[in-house]
Design a protein around this motif. Sequence first.
Motif, PDB file in Angstrom:
ATOM      1  N   GLU A   1       0.272  -3.170  11.122  1.00  0.00           N
ATOM      2  CA  GLU A   1      -0.537  -4.288  11.270  1.00  0.00           C
ATOM      3  C   GLU A   1       0.254  -5.535  11.131  1.00  0.00           C
ATOM      4  N   MET A   2      -0.176  -6.411  11.861  1.00  0.00           N
ATOM      5  CA  MET A   2       0.116  -7.871  11.863  1.00  0.00           C
ATOM      6  C   MET A   2      -0.773  -8.527  11.244  1.00  0.00           C
ATOM      7  N   SER A   3      -0.215  -9.197  10.184  1.00  0.00           N
ATOM      8  CA  SER A   3      -1.316  -9.831   9.068  1.00  0.00           C
ATOM      9  C   SER A   3      -0.364 -10.826   8.241  1.00  0.00           C
ATOM     10  N   ASP A   4      -0.870 -12.005   8.106  1.00  0.00           N
ATOM     11  CA  ASP A   4      -0.383 -13.005   7.109  1.00  0.00           C
ATOM     12  C   ASP A   4       1.090 -13.129   7.542  1.00  0.00           C
ATOM     13  N   GLY A   5       1.430 -13.159   8.875  1.00  0.00           N
ATOM     14  CA  GLY A   5       2.714 -13.366   9.051  1.00  0.00           C
ATOM     15  C   GLY A   5       3.708 -12.345   8.895  1.00  0.00           C
ATOM     16  N   ASN A   6       3.150 -11.095   8.954  1.00  0.00           N
ATOM     17  CA  ASN A   6       4.415 -10.027   8.552  1.00  0.00           C
ATOM     18  C   ASN A   6       3.765  -8.954   9.535  1.00  0.00           C
ATOM     19  N   ILE A   7       4.513  -7.868   9.445  1.00  0.00           N
ATOM     20  CA  ILE A   7       4.202  -6.603   9.983  1.00  0.00           C
ATOM     21  C   ILE A   7       4.295  -5.511   8.823  1.00  0.00           C
ATOM     22  N   ASN A   8       3.274  -5.000   8.628  1.00  0.00           N
ATOM     23  CA  ASN A   8       2.990  -3.996   7.669  1.00  0.00           C
ATOM     24  C   ASN A   8       3.010  -2.726   8.097  1.00  0.00           C
ATOM     25  N   PHE A   9       4.007  -1.623   7.641  1.00  0.00           N
ATOM     26  CA  PHE A   9       4.157  -0.208   7.983  1.00  0.00           C
ATOM     27  C   PHE A   9       3.272   0.349   7.226  1.00  0.00           C
ATOM     28  N   CYS A  10       2.007   0.813   7.806  1.00  0.00           N
ATOM     29  CA  CYS A  10       1.025   1.509   6.903  1.00  0.00           C
ATOM     30  C   CYS A  10       0.821   2.794   7.373  1.00  0.00           C
ATOM     31  N   VAL A  11       0.248   3.648   6.217  1.00  0.00           N
ATOM     32  CA  VAL A  11      -0.416   4.748   6.697  1.00  0.00           C
ATOM     33  C   VAL A  11      -1.861   5.042   6.017  1.00  0.00           C
ATOM     34  N   TYR A  12      -2.899   4.993   6.705  1.00  0.00           N
ATOM     35  CA  TYR A  12      -4.268   5.262   6.088  1.00  0.00           C
ATOM     36  C   TYR A  12      -4.554   6.713   5.925  1.00  0.00           C
ATOM     37  N   GLN A  13      -4.993   7.125   4.732  1.00  0.00           N
ATOM     38  CA  GLN A  13      -5.078   8.676   4.475  1.00  0.00           C
ATOM     39  C   GLN A  13      -5.973   8.850   3.110  1.00  0.00           C
ATOM     40  N   GLU A  14      -6.551   9.889   3.137  1.00  0.00           N
ATOM     41  CA  GLU A  14      -7.267  10.084   1.825  1.00  0.00           C
ATOM     42  C   GLU A  14      -6.295  10.458   0.501  1.00  0.00           C
ATOM     43  N   SER A  15      -6.758   9.939  -0.557  1.00  0.00           N
ATOM     44  CA  SER A  15      -5.806   9.922  -1.614  1.00  0.00           C
ATOM     45  C   SER A  15      -5.637  11.297  -2.093  1.00  0.00           C
ATOM     46  N   LEU A  16      -4.362  11.522  -2.508  1.00  0.00           N
ATOM     47  CA  LEU A  16      -4.063  12.829  -3.088  1.00  0.00           C
ATOM     48  C   LEU A  16      -4.508  12.981  -4.538  1.00  0.00           C
ATOM     49  N   VAL A  17      -4.860  11.982  -5.227  1.00  0.00           N
ATOM     50  CA  VAL A  17      -5.068  11.989  -6.650  1.00  0.00           C
ATOM     51  C   VAL A  17      -6.731  11.259  -6.647  1.00  0.00           C
ATOM     52  N   GLY A  18      -7.448  11.909  -7.536  1.00  0.00           N
ATOM     53  CA  GLY A  18      -9.161  11.463  -7.707  1.00  0.00           C
ATOM     54  C   GLY A  18      -9.473  12.276  -9.068  1.00  0.00           C
ATOM     55  N   ASP A  19     -10.481  11.753  -9.343  1.00  0.00           N
ATOM     56  CA  ASP A  19     -11.047  12.139 -10.647  1.00  0.00           C
ATOM     57  C   ASP A  19     -10.159  11.776 -11.912  1.00  0.00           C
ATOM     58  N   TYR A  20      -9.323  10.740 -11.774  1.00  0.00           N
ATOM     59  CA  TYR A  20      -8.676  10.314 -12.994  1.00  0.00           C
ATOM     60  C   TYR A  20      -9.497   9.384 -13.768  1.00  0.00           C
ATOM     61  N   LEU A  21      -9.038   8.977 -14.953  1.00  0.00           N
ATOM     62  CA  LEU A  21      -9.752   8.023 -15.863  1.00  0.00           C
ATOM     63  C   LEU A  21      -9.495   6.757 -15.370  1.00  0.00           C
ATOM     64  N   ASN A  22     -10.815   5.726 -15.124  1.00  0.00           N
ATOM     65  CA  ASN A  22     -10.608   4.440 -14.730  1.00  0.00           C
ATOM     66  C   ASN A  22     -10.349   3.471 -16.099  1.00  0.00           C
ATOM     67  N   LEU A  23      -8.979   3.534 -16.147  1.00  0.00           N
ATOM     68  CA  LEU A  23      -8.469   2.996 -17.570  1.00  0.00           C
ATOM     69  C   LEU A  23      -8.820   1.513 -17.825  1.00  0.00           C
ATOM     70  N   PRO A  24      -9.193   0.665 -16.972  1.00  0.00           N
ATOM     71  CA  PRO A  24      -9.985  -0.790 -17.259  1.00  0.00           C
ATOM     72  C   PRO A  24     -11.193  -0.486 -18.062  1.00  0.00           C
ATOM     73  N   LEU A  25     -11.944   0.486 -17.701  1.00  0.00           N
ATOM     74  CA  LEU A  25     -13.271   0.751 -18.489  1.00  0.00           C
ATOM     75  C   LEU A  25     -13.153   1.234 -19.831  1.00  0.00           C
ATOM     76  N   GLY A  26     -11.948   1.726 -20.168  1.00  0.00           N
ATOM     77  CA  GLY A  26     -11.844   2.111 -21.554  1.00  0.00           C
ATOM     78  C   GLY A  26     -11.364   0.902 -22.632  1.00  0.00           C
ATOM     79  N   ASN A  27     -11.215  -0.129 -22.120  1.00  0.00           N
ATOM     80  CA  ASN A  27     -10.703  -1.159 -23.089  1.00  0.00           C
ATOM     81  C   ASN A  27     -11.253  -1.637 -24.221  1.00  0.00           C
ATOM     82  N   ASP A  28     -10.954  -2.001 -25.372  1.00  0.00           N
ATOM     83  CA  ASP A  28      -9.781  -2.105 -25.651  1.00  0.00           C
ATOM     84  C   ASP A  28      -9.379  -0.531 -25.954  1.00  0.00           C
TER      85      ASP A  28
END
Length: 669
Positions: free
Chosen positions: A300-327
Amino acid sequence: MKLIRLVTDNKGVFTSSFDSDMIIEPQSKMALLNLTFETNFENININPTNSQVTFQSDITDNDTEDTDAIAGGTYTQAQIQDYYDAVELGLNSALSLELSYTNSTPALEQLIDQNWVFSMFKIVNFEGKKRIEYRYVPFLNPLVGGFLRDHFRKFYLPGDTPQGASLTIDTVGNTVTTIKALQTNSTTGRTRNTFAVTDRNMSVGNGIYMARCNDIRDNSSGLQDNGFAIGLSEIPIPQSVLLTDLPDIYRANEIRVNRTGENYQYTINGAAELDSGIPAVNLNLSISTDVNDHDVMAFEMSDGNINFCVYQESLVGDYLNLPLGNDWTQSGTGTIERFDETNLGSIATYRRTQVGSPALEHWWEATSDTNWNIYTTGPPVAGQAVNATAVADLATGVLTIGGTTTFTPTGGAPATVPYTGVRNVFKQVAQKPGQKYYPYLYVNGGSANCIVDMVNITIDPYMFGNEEWDITGNNNESGRDNAYQNLIDSATSKVRDVIPQVSDEQWAVGVPFTSRLTLYHEVWDTLGFSTNGAGTRNVSEDQDIGKEIDGVARWDADRLPLVKDSDNFLVVSDSLPLNSYDASTGGYSKESQKIGKRKNILMTIPVNDNNSGLVEYESNTPIFIDINNASAVNQKNLNFRLLRSDFSPIVASDNERAVMTILIADKSE
């Protein structure tokens, strides 16, 4: 014949008074005998007070606005091109892909619709002055033509040798192109290359070069000979190297995939390969049967940088959405813990902070539905050592750290996060001012175990000095057709949610966008723009995109740049009328009024090398210009001005005097 010597220290303005009248006979004539003066090339100082660049490609959409900066430093006359390159990079750094990703729903047509994806700036010369030009950048399949299959937009011609000698490049239906090795054997070398067309380079600004892992199957060799690589060279790649092992000097930026489960590798400046820390997920069509779920590699060319990227499905899912458990309450101490998504870096899922201890920051990375890595310093990066681990109880929400300490959510177990797409940026390299980037691709795997598709690129619309789109085309047709649109239209792909999305309205006829460019007034001035006494502040200038050419906005300077002096100068009489005319069709400042009119020009002074600012002119054979006086003139004052080629005042050197000698002859002399 009369000889008059004139001296001034007033920025090239000569004024003189004689004790007694000078008689100028009817139909006399005048010539310049010699002239010496010195112009001043002011250094340009760019610092945090004047470096800001803000651009908004659609003034009705705040999401199309971004701000960046011109690189700080002092630029001298000898570094003028460095300065223009720095300004150009500053402009392009204000173009971002950051908001071009979405978890969109195609059925509801909720797609990104930002007109600045993809686009770039360039500073060009126009009629002797500077022009800032902004263009949409065509998103193309570089292996076929676009509208009417115009081959000038291609990086590859079927049957080319050596481009076609080691690869099978097929285009189905004249749209979707696949690439694979011609041979069945695999190789650890880099001999199966393509794209070595020296005048083809990628766009800067915000843009992309992508390739998808269509079908990569394990050849069971255990070697680095199974996949393919894409790269950006910083020097043109000659075709002569295509059948050799691609030399390291061309491998300035490279990403390589090998097989499922192995980490992506990358290379910087031809050095040894480095581990990205990002494993390949979906490559094999026999396992992941929907190609729209497969990994995509990209620069990617963006914001004056070259980003080395991989777009893919996440290997991880169904984990807890920790910010919703505050406090969260910590066992033993009773301290209150909180999680958020601030300052995560490239691998963290959440940041942990502690109420009452503002300096405490830890970063948590989900590695499965229940397991977490914890980093005590960060934001963490790929490959960083893990400091601790935690396990989550999905039923109660309790987090257990190191088998002993627990965090308990006060509101009960939070909801889980489903599997999503992931945009992995595992390396970022700053773009270089004035640098061009030349794409390449090579295949390691044999024909039976490595197929590449969706090879698309945003091509530099200015290559070859292309001014009217005749080389690059004026739409995104071929890039969309080359598997990209199928991905964007997928109702199930997670990869679709994290890949940049180009607006299908961008090139629509009759869709007006007004853009706004904001620079510090000194920067405008150095490029030759008048800011009308702006003082010490930023100045915004609006331009319609498509006013002259579809997809283009232009800001034209009205005079020569202040930092660059003229390649020729004019001596103009202000007191005696001369029979001289200026018939040029451009290159004027606003002060010059109309073109092609009478001007009292005594002489034009060509300058072959004005790097020092010192100009010394002497005529071996003075050229006399007729004075337009039908009768004798009693002249007590002789006034002249020394001007630049656009009739604007010279920038005279400090404490320097200009000296010139003129001759006035009677008609008979």
